[in-house]
Design a protein around this motif. Structure first.
Motif, mmCIF file in Angstrom:
data_model
loop_
_atom_site.group_PDB
_atom_site.id
_atom_site.type_symbol
_atom_site.label_atom_id
_atom_site.label_comp_id
_atom_site.label_asym_id
_atom_site.label_seq_id
_atom_site.Cartn_x
_atom_site.Cartn_y
_atom_site.Cartn_z
ATOM 1 N N ASP A 7 -69.845 -83.770 -123.310
ATOM 2 C CA ASP A 7 -69.482 -82.444 -122.536
ATOM 3 C C ASP A 7 -71.000 -82.557 -121.776
ATOM 4 O O ASP A 7 -72.186 -82.264 -121.956
ATOM 5 N N CYS A 8 -70.525 -81.962 -120.385
ATOM 6 C CA CYS A 8 -71.682 -81.562 -119.236
ATOM 7 C C CYS A 8 -71.014 -80.698 -118.155
ATOM 8 O O CYS A 8 -69.743 -80.435 -118.337
ATOM 9 N N THR A 9 -72.027 -80.222 -117.456
ATOM 10 C CA THR A 9 -71.376 -79.549 -116.364
ATOM 11 C C THR A 9 -71.480 -80.477 -114.928
ATOM 12 O O THR A 9 -72.165 -81.504 -114.937
ATOM 13 N N LEU A 10 -70.843 -80.150 -113.970
ATOM 14 C CA LEU A 10 -70.773 -80.959 -112.798
ATOM 15 C C LEU A 10 -72.394 -81.091 -112.380
ATOM 16 O O LEU A 10 -72.569 -82.056 -111.617
ATOM 17 N N ASN A 12 -74.772 -81.509 -113.953
ATOM 18 C CA ASN A 12 -75.606 -82.500 -114.929
ATOM 19 C C ASN A 12 -74.814 -83.888 -114.536
ATOM 20 O O ASN A 12 -75.713 -84.798 -114.879
ATOM 21 N N TYR A 120 -71.380 -76.159 -109.671
ATOM 22 C CA TYR A 120 -72.237 -76.968 -110.615
ATOM 23 C C TYR A 120 -71.938 -76.572 -112.008
ATOM 24 O O TYR A 120 -72.049 -77.301 -112.732
ATOM 25 N N SER A 121 -71.389 -75.262 -112.224
ATOM 26 C CA SER A 121 -71.211 -74.981 -113.592
ATOM 27 C C SER A 121 -69.772 -75.382 -114.080
ATOM 28 O O SER A 121 -69.529 -75.025 -115.237
ATOM 29 N N MET A 122 -69.105 -75.954 -113.280
ATOM 30 C CA MET A 122 -67.840 -76.704 -113.848
ATOM 31 C C MET A 122 -67.953 -77.486 -115.117
ATOM 32 O O MET A 122 -68.652 -78.314 -114.891
ATOM 33 N N PRO A 123 -67.176 -77.074 -116.174
ATOM 34 C CA PRO A 123 -67.446 -78.114 -117.286
ATOM 35 C C PRO A 123 -66.790 -79.255 -117.016
ATOM 36 O O PRO A 123 -65.476 -79.423 -116.551
ATOM 37 N N ARG A 125 -65.889 -83.552 -119.091
ATOM 38 C CA ARG A 125 -66.201 -84.261 -120.174
ATOM 39 C C ARG A 125 -66.361 -85.647 -119.739
ATOM 40 O O ARG A 125 -65.324 -86.236 -118.946
#
Length: 411
Positions: A7-10, A12, A120-123, A125
């Motif tokens: 799991d990360c964000t766009l 990252n 940027y905050s979009m989750p 996987r």
């Protein structure tokens, strides 16, 4: 898949930056692609980003569209571009970003606009790098096969157009006979169909015995109108401008999904866009079904006299015809220019002998049949790729299963 998804964000996953200004006066001759909101848009002498690279349309109608550059490039200010992949496979990033609804993050008012800070905050996987590499290898095999089919079609198209130019624009067989030579690559029977001299006409020198008439004598405009809504459960082949721009394959739609009147498309039709003629759009449909319709932005022509649809298509595709077409427009701005339909049929045109037209059709018909076959195969592979892509990215489809589907499709 064999590995877990992290799991990360766009933000990252990749780091984005707005592209760089480049006006027409600043653009210099070179081989560096300029990548804009809609993809490649010319070339320049200098690169601002290293390849392989990924850009996302930042503004306008192409906002949210994702494009890939294998080589160093100049990212235009109409796009965002990736400056750091954080160890991820660049092409995997390109594939993953295509699965996201980036256009939904419009931060503009009058003009659609994409703000990197909004997305940027979009989750996300994301699989491990080795899994990314395997997915890329699989999908690239499809992309490469599709690219090869399209390159083959470009070559076949060039062969047919070169033959048309030789016979009906440059009149090479006539010139060869005037010099007492046999036209290169032409058999004796075909050579005999051409005259051995020219005569004056209002269009200049033309082969002796050929006539000057109107284009409408060779290509008759078809005007049959259909309202698909009257047959809501019928599946129509819909020839539209977006379908043309996306590799010239009609979209299958139920009548209830087509909201306005359309023009019927006969089996021997050639479609000519009357919208914005500075962007040439000439379409030669192949294997037209019973329920085929096209957008009213297209003019539909069918052969008259001894002409074939292949001859009409090649004639419409010549630079000279496109130049004349641009003179038949109404509207002031490029985005609103439309061709006056009656003007096309009224164009003065050199009308070859019927037997020459028939000989031309015999030679080029197999070429265009092959182009149609390749186009259909490319579309099938593209559909498979687009089906596999989100399932592979999300982990809902394992690589061995995807590989089996690919082997079946390419068998």
């Amino acid at each position: 898949m064999s590995s877990e998804l992290a799991d990360c964000t766009l933000g990252n996953f990749v780091r984005l930056q707005r592209g760089h200004d480049l006006t027409a006066s600043e653009q210099r001759p070179g081989s560096v692609p300029v990548m804009g909101s809609a993809g490649p848009n010319g070339t320049h002498s200098e690169a601002k980003a290293r390849g392989p690279g990924v850009v996302i349309g930042r503004s306008g109608a192409s906002m949210g569209r994702v494009h890939f550059s294998e080589v160093d490039y100049w990212p235009h200010n109409t796009c965002l571009y990736v400056t750091d992949f954080f160890g991820n496979n660049p092409r995997f990033a390109y594939y993953l970003l295509q699965t996201l609804d980036l256009a939904a993050f419009n931060s503009g008012s009058a003009q659609p606009s994409l703000n990197r800070n909004f997305i940027y905050s979009m989750p996300l996987r994301v699989p491990a790098r080795h899994e990314q590499d395997c997915i890329v290898e699989l999908l690239r095999a499809l992309d490469n096969r599709i690219a090869l089919l399209r390159e083959t079609n470009a070559t076949l198209e060039a062969i047919a157009q070169a033959l048309f130019k030789s016979w009906f624009v440059d009149f090479d067989p006539v010139r060869a006979k005037m010099e007492g030579c046999v036209p290169e690559g032409m058999d004796e029977a075909t050579t005999a169909l051409f005259p051995d001299g020219f005569e004056d006409s209002e269009l200049g020198l033309v082969p002796r015995g050929w006539q000057i008439g109107k284009l409408g004598e060779l290509a008759r405009q078809h005007k049959g109108s259909i309202n698909p809504l009257k047959n809501p459960e019928t599946l129509f082949e819909h020839f539209s401008l977006p379908a043309f721009d996306k590799h010239q394959m009609p979209v299958s739609e139920l009548g209830e999904e087509i909201k306005s009147n359309k023009t019927s498309v006969p089996p021997d039709a050639v479609l000519l866009s009357k919208l914005n003629p500075h962007i040439p759009r000439v379409w030669l449909p192949v294997d037209v079904g019973r329920h085929a319709v096209c957008s009213t932005e297209f003019l539909v022509f069918v052969p008259a006299s001894s002409a074939s649809k292949e001859f009409i298509y090649c004639a419409f595709s010549t630079p000279k015809f496109q130049e004349l077409l641009c003179q038949l427009v109404t509207g002031t701005s490029n985005s609103h220019q439309r061709v006056k339909p009656d003007g096309v049929s009224s164009m003065n045109f050199v009308i070859p002998g019927s037997r020459v037209l028939e000989a031309f059709a015999v030679l080029v018909k197999p070429i265009f049949e092959r182009i149609g076959h390749n186009r259909g195969e490319a579309q099938t592979l593209a559909t498979l790729r687009d089906t596999l892509l989100p399932r592979l990215i999300s982990g809902h489809l394992r690589l061995p299963e995807a590989e089996s589907l690919l082997e079946e499709a390419c068998a």
